[in-house]
Structure formats: C-alpha cells, structure tokens
Design a protein around this motif. Structure first.
Motif, PDB file in Angstrom:
ATOM      1  N   ASN A  13      12.152   8.723  -6.711  1.00  0.00           N
ATOM      2  CA  ASN A  13      11.747   7.681  -5.772  1.00  0.00           C
ATOM      3  C   ASN A  13      11.467   8.257  -4.385  1.00  0.00           C
ATOM      4  OD1 ASN A  13      11.499   5.105  -7.002  1.00  0.00           O
ATOM      5  ND2 ASN A  13      13.708   5.023  -7.254  1.00  0.00           N
ATOM      6  N   GLU A  14      12.291   9.193  -3.984  1.00  0.00           N
ATOM      7  CA  GLU A  14      12.097   9.814  -2.682  1.00  0.00           C
ATOM      8  C   GLU A  14      10.772  10.588  -2.641  1.00  0.00           C
ATOM      9  OE1 GLU A  14      14.712  12.479   0.443  1.00  0.00           O
ATOM     10  OE2 GLU A  14      15.604  11.871  -1.455  1.00  0.00           O
ATOM     11  N   ALA A  15      10.472  11.312  -3.709  1.00  0.00           N
ATOM     12  CA  ALA A  15       9.227  12.085  -3.768  1.00  0.00           C
ATOM     13  C   ALA A  15       8.006  11.160  -3.753  1.00  0.00           C
ATOM     14  CB  ALA A  15       9.213  12.954  -5.019  1.00  0.00           C
ATOM     15  N   VAL A  16       8.039  10.114  -4.557  1.00  0.00           N
ATOM     16  CA  VAL A  16       6.915   9.173  -4.599  1.00  0.00           C
ATOM     17  C   VAL A  16       6.766   8.481  -3.248  1.00  0.00           C
ATOM     18  CG1 VAL A  16       6.051   7.048  -5.669  1.00  0.00           C
ATOM     19  CG2 VAL A  16       7.024   8.845  -7.091  1.00  0.00           C
ATOM     20  N   GLY A  17       7.876   8.154  -2.632  1.00  0.00           N
ATOM     21  CA  GLY A  17       7.834   7.525  -1.312  1.00  0.00           C
ATOM     22  C   GLY A  17       7.193   8.428  -0.281  1.00  0.00           C
ATOM     23  N   ASN A  18       7.525   9.712  -0.329  1.00  0.00           N
ATOM     24  CA  ASN A  18       6.915  10.666   0.599  1.00  0.00           C
ATOM     25  C   ASN A  18       5.417  10.778   0.375  1.00  0.00           C
ATOM     26  OD1 ASN A  18       9.104  11.494   2.202  1.00  0.00           O
ATOM     27  ND2 ASN A  18       9.823  12.863   0.608  1.00  0.00           N
ATOM     28  N   ILE A  19       5.006  10.773  -0.889  1.00  0.00           N
ATOM     29  CA  ILE A  19       3.569  10.838  -1.203  1.00  0.00           C
ATOM     30  C   ILE A  19       2.855   9.599  -0.678  1.00  0.00           C
ATOM     31  CG2 ILE A  19       1.896  10.809  -3.099  1.00  0.00           C
ATOM     32  CD1 ILE A  19       3.961  12.582  -4.651  1.00  0.00           C
ATOM     33  N   LYS A  20       3.444   8.431  -0.924  1.00  0.00           N
ATOM     34  CA  LYS A  20       2.838   7.188  -0.436  1.00  0.00           C
ATOM     35  C   LYS A  20       2.699   7.205   1.087  1.00  0.00           C
ATOM     36  CE  LYS A  20       4.165   3.782  -3.930  1.00  0.00           C
ATOM     37  NZ  LYS A  20       4.946   2.554  -4.169  1.00  0.00           N
ATOM     38  N   GLN A  21       3.727   7.708   1.756  1.00  0.00           N
ATOM     39  CA  GLN A  21       3.666   7.780   3.215  1.00  0.00           C
ATOM     40  C   GLN A  21       2.533   8.691   3.659  1.00  0.00           C
ATOM     41  OE1 GLN A  21       7.432   8.008   5.568  1.00  0.00           O
ATOM     42  NE2 GLN A  21       8.348   8.151   3.527  1.00  0.00           N
ATOM     43  N   GLY A  22       2.393   9.823   2.998  1.00  0.00           N
ATOM     44  CA  GLY A  22       1.336  10.766   3.351  1.00  0.00           C
ATOM     45  C   GLY A  22      -0.043  10.187   3.121  1.00  0.00           C
ATOM     46  N   VAL A  23      -0.240   9.531   1.983  1.00  0.00           N
ATOM     47  CA  VAL A  23      -1.531   8.914   1.681  1.00  0.00           C
ATOM     48  C   VAL A  23      -1.812   7.781   2.668  1.00  0.00           C
ATOM     49  CG1 VAL A  23      -2.827   7.582  -0.032  1.00  0.00           C
ATOM     50  CG2 VAL A  23      -1.502   9.574  -0.751  1.00  0.00           C
ATOM     51  N   LYS A  25      -0.688   7.498   5.696  1.00  0.00           N
ATOM     52  CA  LYS A  25      -0.984   8.085   7.001  1.00  0.00           C
ATOM     53  C   LYS A  25      -2.402   8.642   7.030  1.00  0.00           C
ATOM     54  CE  LYS A  25       0.938  11.271  10.410  1.00  0.00           C
ATOM     55  NZ  LYS A  25       2.030  12.187  10.715  1.00  0.00           N
ATOM     56  N   ALA A  26      -2.800   9.327   5.959  1.00  0.00           N
ATOM     57  CA  ALA A  26      -4.129   9.937   5.895  1.00  0.00           C
ATOM     58  C   ALA A  26      -5.241   8.890   5.877  1.00  0.00           C
ATOM     59  CB  ALA A  26      -4.242  10.829   4.665  1.00  0.00           C
ATOM     60  N   THR A  27      -4.963   7.739   5.247  1.00  0.00           N
ATOM     61  CA  THR A  27      -5.989   6.707   5.126  1.00  0.00           C
ATOM     62  C   THR A  27      -5.860   5.614   6.191  1.00  0.00           C
ATOM     63  OG1 THR A  27      -4.645   5.447   3.550  1.00  0.00           O
ATOM     64  CG2 THR A  27      -6.203   7.054   2.644  1.00  0.00           C
ATOM     65  N   GLY A  28      -4.817   5.701   6.982  1.00  0.00           N
ATOM     66  CA  GLY A  28      -4.603   4.681   8.009  1.00  0.00           C
ATOM     67  C   GLY A  28      -4.092   3.363   7.438  1.00  0.00           C
ATOM     68  N   ASN A  29      -3.467   3.430   6.273  1.00  0.00           N
ATOM     69  CA  ASN A  29      -2.957   2.243   5.592  1.00  0.00           C
ATOM     70  C   ASN A  29      -1.477   2.072   5.933  1.00  0.00           C
ATOM     71  OD1 ASN A  29      -2.009   0.332   3.741  1.00  0.00           O
ATOM     72  ND2 ASN A  29      -3.384   1.021   2.117  1.00  0.00           N
ATOM     73  N   ASP A  30      -1.208   1.207   6.908  1.00  0.00           N
ATOM     74  CA  ASP A  30       0.169   1.004   7.359  1.00  0.00           C
ATOM     75  C   ASP A  30       1.048   0.370   6.284  1.00  0.00           C
ATOM     76  OD1 ASP A  30      -0.301   2.149   9.840  1.00  0.00           O
ATOM     77  OD2 ASP A  30      -0.839   0.233  10.771  1.00  0.00           O
ATOM     78  N   ARG A  33       2.195   3.116   3.982  1.00  0.00           N
ATOM     79  CA  ARG A  33       3.203   3.922   4.667  1.00  0.00           C
ATOM     80  C   ARG A  33       4.554   3.223   4.638  1.00  0.00           C
ATOM     81  NH1 ARG A  33       1.090   5.826  10.419  1.00  0.00           N
ATOM     82  NH2 ARG A  33       3.164   6.747  10.440  1.00  0.00           N
ATOM     83  N   ALA A  34       4.550   1.905   4.889  1.00  0.00           N
ATOM     84  CA  ALA A  34       5.802   1.139   4.879  1.00  0.00           C
ATOM     85  C   ALA A  34       6.417   1.110   3.483  1.00  0.00           C
ATOM     86  CB  ALA A  34       5.554  -0.277   5.383  1.00  0.00           C
ATOM     87  N   GLU A  35       5.569   0.926   2.458  1.00  0.00           N
ATOM     88  CA  GLU A  35       6.069   0.940   1.080  1.00  0.00           C
ATOM     89  C   GLU A  35       6.683   2.304   0.751  1.00  0.00           C
ATOM     90  OE1 GLU A  35       2.932  -0.076  -1.623  1.00  0.00           O
ATOM     91  OE2 GLU A  35       2.685  -2.081  -0.775  1.00  0.00           O
TER      92      GLU A  35
END
Length: 59
Positions: A13-23, A25-30, A33-35
């Motif tokens: 879950n932590e790894a997937v969460g980090n990936i979601k945050q990165g994506v 941030k890169a796409t500007g999708n707040d 990032r929150a998810e």
C-alpha cells in the motif's frame, strides 16, 4: 492475519501510494496525490500493526 502479512500489505500500500503521489504530481492531479498520500498512510499503519502482532507473539 499474521504480522508478516500485515507488514507485506502495508509495504504494498505504501509503494502504490507513493506511485500515485508521483503520478498525481507529474500530471497536476491533486485528487490522485491525495489518494496516494492516504494510501501511503494506510500502508504505514498496516506495517505498524504487523510489527505489534509480531512483538506480541514473541515470548
């Protein structure tokens, strides 16, 4: 669920969460990032639960 399983799920879950945050941030999708942040926190909590379960099992 055993402590090892909790820790493994937490890491995932932590790894997937980090990936979601990165994506996010890169796409500007707040929202993404929150998810991701929420999922990362969930993973950290699961790992903590796993560690406690392992500690309780040890004599």
């Amino acid at each position: 669920m055993s402590g090892t399983k909790d820790k493994a799920k937490g890491l995932a879950n932590e790894a997937v969460g980090n990936i979601k945050q990165g994506v996010g941030k890169a796409t500007g999708n707040d929202k993404l990032r929150a998810e991701g942040k929420a999922q990362e926190i969930k993973g950290e909590a699961q790992q903590a639960v796993g560690k406690v379960k392992d500690a309780v099992k040890k004599p």
